[in-house]
Design an enzyme around this catalytic site. Structure first.
Site, mmCIF file in Angstrom:
data_model
loop_
_atom_site.group_PDB
_atom_site.id
_atom_site.type_symbol
_atom_site.label_atom_id
_atom_site.label_comp_id
_atom_site.label_asym_id
_atom_site.label_seq_id
_atom_site.Cartn_x
_atom_site.Cartn_y
_atom_site.Cartn_z
ATOM 1 N N HIS A 44 -61.894 18.447 21.614
ATOM 2 C CA HIS A 44 -62.101 19.573 22.526
ATOM 3 C C HIS A 44 -61.937 20.904 21.795
ATOM 4 O O HIS A 44 -61.120 21.024 20.879
ATOM 5 C CB HIS A 44 -61.109 19.493 23.692
ATOM 6 C CG HIS A 44 -61.504 18.493 24.719
ATOM 7 N ND1 HIS A 44 -60.612 17.870 25.560
ATOM 8 C CD2 HIS A 44 -62.730 17.984 25.036
ATOM 9 C CE1 HIS A 44 -61.263 17.050 26.352
ATOM 10 N NE2 HIS A 44 -62.556 17.088 26.052
ATOM 11 N N HIS A 62 -71.530 16.801 25.889
ATOM 12 C CA HIS A 62 -70.102 16.924 25.584
ATOM 13 C C HIS A 62 -69.544 15.581 25.096
ATOM 14 O O HIS A 62 -68.887 15.501 24.046
ATOM 15 C CB HIS A 62 -69.371 17.382 26.851
ATOM 16 C CG HIS A 62 -67.882 17.434 26.720
ATOM 17 N ND1 HIS A 62 -67.186 18.601 26.528
ATOM 18 C CD2 HIS A 62 -66.940 16.444 26.735
ATOM 19 C CE1 HIS A 62 -65.899 18.345 26.447
ATOM 20 N NE2 HIS A 62 -65.711 17.028 26.571
ATOM 21 N N GLU A 63 -69.806 14.519 25.841
ATOM 22 C CA GLU A 63 -69.218 13.212 25.489
ATOM 23 C C GLU A 63 -69.787 12.680 24.176
ATOM 24 O O GLU A 63 -69.064 12.071 23.379
ATOM 25 C CB GLU A 63 -69.450 12.207 26.625
ATOM 26 C CG GLU A 63 -68.791 12.592 27.938
ATOM 27 C CD GLU A 63 -67.295 12.881 27.825
ATOM 28 O OE1 GLU A 63 -66.639 12.345 26.906
ATOM 29 O OE2 GLU A 63 -66.789 13.672 28.647
ATOM 30 N N HIS A 72 -67.858 13.903 21.346
ATOM 31 C CA HIS A 72 -66.675 13.083 21.035
ATOM 32 C C HIS A 72 -67.087 11.837 20.250
ATOM 33 O O HIS A 72 -66.444 11.458 19.268
ATOM 34 C CB HIS A 72 -65.986 12.628 22.321
ATOM 35 C CG HIS A 72 -65.264 13.716 23.066
ATOM 36 N ND1 HIS A 72 -64.437 14.625 22.438
ATOM 37 C CD2 HIS A 72 -65.225 14.017 24.400
ATOM 38 C CE1 HIS A 72 -63.913 15.443 23.355
ATOM 39 N NE2 HIS A 72 -64.392 15.111 24.546
#
Lengths: 443, 86
Positions: free
Chosen positions: A141, A131-132, A135
């Site tokens: 998101h 997930h990170e 980014h």
């Protein structure tokens, strides 16, 4: 998917790990396993897009000075404006790509119990890392399900060897960097997708219906409450402050400010602030409410018949047109259908009640020079009485009851910041058109 | 207490971009309507029943561990970050 609007303008990226999870909290994660998990988390993205990730030892000069994705495990305040909050709550964050020092930096909260495929009381590092890194590569998101870019942690995603991005995430990364082994990144347009063109400029003339509502007058009720004048119309109200400015040009919803009126209230008849305790009285149809500040008191509504108002013909009054406290004598006046009643506030039993004065009702025509069927009345300024009807108001000075000449003025212009209607210059006589037409603001 | 819960929810909604961040130079009161709208957006985004109120499902979602980055990145937030960066 959602993109941050930022991307790396290269596909060969470096990464390094500058600190590891505390062994005391995450004993099952030796540094070598952390490196392995992070490698696979990056691979999830490079499997879908033509990206290459090169690991750098954290003590190398390149990693310290200018590595692209710098991973660290930190806790609480760590000088990036996004403090962590101990176990639970926020787990990690990463900075979007760019040219600044922190671009791509990825921070994990060292107060979490990190694990790989562990129990529900621990947090799966691989899941959070994928997930990170999303980014760090430029993704925001996503509310899609399934998507690794959903903001909430939902447990381990499974075996790191076989993990594949969901379609939503795959399309997002491919939009930024292209499809692996196919054509240039981003397809035909190598840059990030453009936002749609803004709509053509709109004319500045007020097209908002609230404008015409505000400026056309015809208010259901007007009240001076704590030094501000409230103009009620339909389900909304406007509010003019003591200095004459409006709190907002847009109307506020009665139901959102005055709590306790029945749902669907779309008209109030009259409102005023009680003198002795500053409570606010609302009249709607055959009922009334007493408000403490903006909330209706328990036990209301009560029937209007409690006020004991009867017409000259003896019928009970069924609704109130206007209500105010006359500064001249401090008494409460209620108006209905061309007649008015006077009341004294009484504090006999601790609760404020109203005592009707004898010899009422009287005819509204006693208030000379003002409309006999007014929308509402307030006391304002130096104790003057302001009568409101349609889009005009009349002022009876001080304790005046019957003045010779009372000139109506515009509510819209003087109270609600509406433009003055254009003044029509006296047209020279035109023999061909003896009756010239003129347009007002409504026309 | 419900008031604590409410103010914590407003703080949460501001932090994750559903409400404009508080401006330290000016007192800005959130409207009831604005907060309800923000809760609705948050509920829609999080895939829970859209009620506009702080029901148990919503409070549970708000206490779920998550990423620190905001869900809605508005112009104000971006600006704030750029300023801090400078």
């Amino acid at each position: 998917y959602a993109l941050s609007g930022l991307k790396w303008h290269k596909t060969d990226l470096t990464w390094s790990v500058h600190s590891y999870p505390s062994p005391s909290l995450s004993p099952g994660l030796p540094n070598s396993l952390v490196d392995n998990i992070l490698t696979h988390a990056l691979k999830a993205w490079s499997d879908a897009a033509p990206l290459n990730f090169r690991w750098l030892p954290s003590d190398s000069r390149v990693a310290a000075a200018g590595g692209d994705i710098r991973v660290s495990f930190t806790s609480m305040f760590h000088d990036d404006g996004y403090p962590f909050d101990g176990q639970g709550g926020t787990l990690a964050h990463a900075f979007f790509p760019g040219r600044n020092d922190m671009a791509g930096d990825t921070h994990f909260d060292d107060d979490e119990i990190w694990s790989y495929g562990g129990s529900s009381s621990t947090t799966d590092l691989f899941t959070v890392a994928v997930h990170e890194f999303g980014h760090a590569l430029g993704l925001s998101h996503s509310s899609s399900d399934p998507s690794i870019m959903r903001p909430y942690y939902q447990g381990p995603v499974g075996d790191i060897q076989n993990f594949m991005l969901a379609l939503d995430d795959k399309q997002a990364i491919q939009q930024l960097y292209g499809v692996k082994d196919e054509g240039p990144p981003g397809g035909v347009d190598p840059e990030i997708p453009r936002l749609p063109s803004p709509p053509p400029p709109r004319p500045t003339q007020p097209s908002d219906p609230s404008f015409s509502e505000r400026c056309q007058g015809g208010f259901d009720a007007v009240a001076n409450i704590r030094g501000e004048v409230f103009f009620f119309k339909g389900a909304h109200f406007w509010r003019t402050k003591q200095d004459g400015s409006l709190v907002s040009l847009n109307p506020a919803q009665i139901k959102n400010f005055w709590i306790g009126l029945p749902p669907g209230t779309n008209k109030v008849d009259a409102v005023y602030e009680r003198k002795s305790d500053s409570k606010i009285i609302f009249f709607i149809g055959s009922q009334y409410w007493v408000f403490k500040d903006t909330v209706a008191m328990a036990g209301y509504p009560r029937p209007l018949s409690e006020w004991g108002m009867r017409t000259k013909s003896g019928a009970l009054v069924e609704s109130v047109d206007a209500a105010f406290i006359w500064a001249h004598n401090g008494k409460t006046y209620l108006f209905s259908n061309g007649e008015f009643w006077r009341f004294d506030e009484s504090h006999g039993s601790g609760e404020v009640t109203w005592l009707q004065a004898p010899d009422y009702p009287r005819s509204n025509s006693l208030w000379g020079g003002v409309p006999s069927h007014m929308d509402d009345v307030i006391t304002w300024g130096e104790g003057d009485s302001y009568f409101f009807k349609d889009n005009h108001y009349w002022v009876l000075k001080r304790g005046g009851l019957n003045q010779d000449v009372v000139t109506p003025k515009s509510i819209a212009v003087d109270w609600l910041r509406c433009p003055a209607p254009p003044t029509t210059p006296a047209a020279p006589a035109n023999p061909r058109h003896p009756k010239e037409c003129s347009c007002d603001i409504k026309g | 207490a419900p008031t604590d819960q409410y103010s914590r929810a407003v703080d949460w909604l501001s932090r994750y971009g559903y409400l404009p961040p508080p401006d330290p130079r000016a007192s800005k009161l959130q409207t009831k309507e604005g907060i309800e709208k923000a809760i609705r957006v948050m509920q829609r985004y999080g895939g829970v029943h859209e009620t506009g109120v702080l029901d148990s499902e919503t409070l549970k979602l708000m206490s779920t561990p998550r990423c620190s980055l905001p869900d809605i990145v508005g112009s104000e937030d971006m600006l704030r970050r750029r300023r801090r960066k400078r």
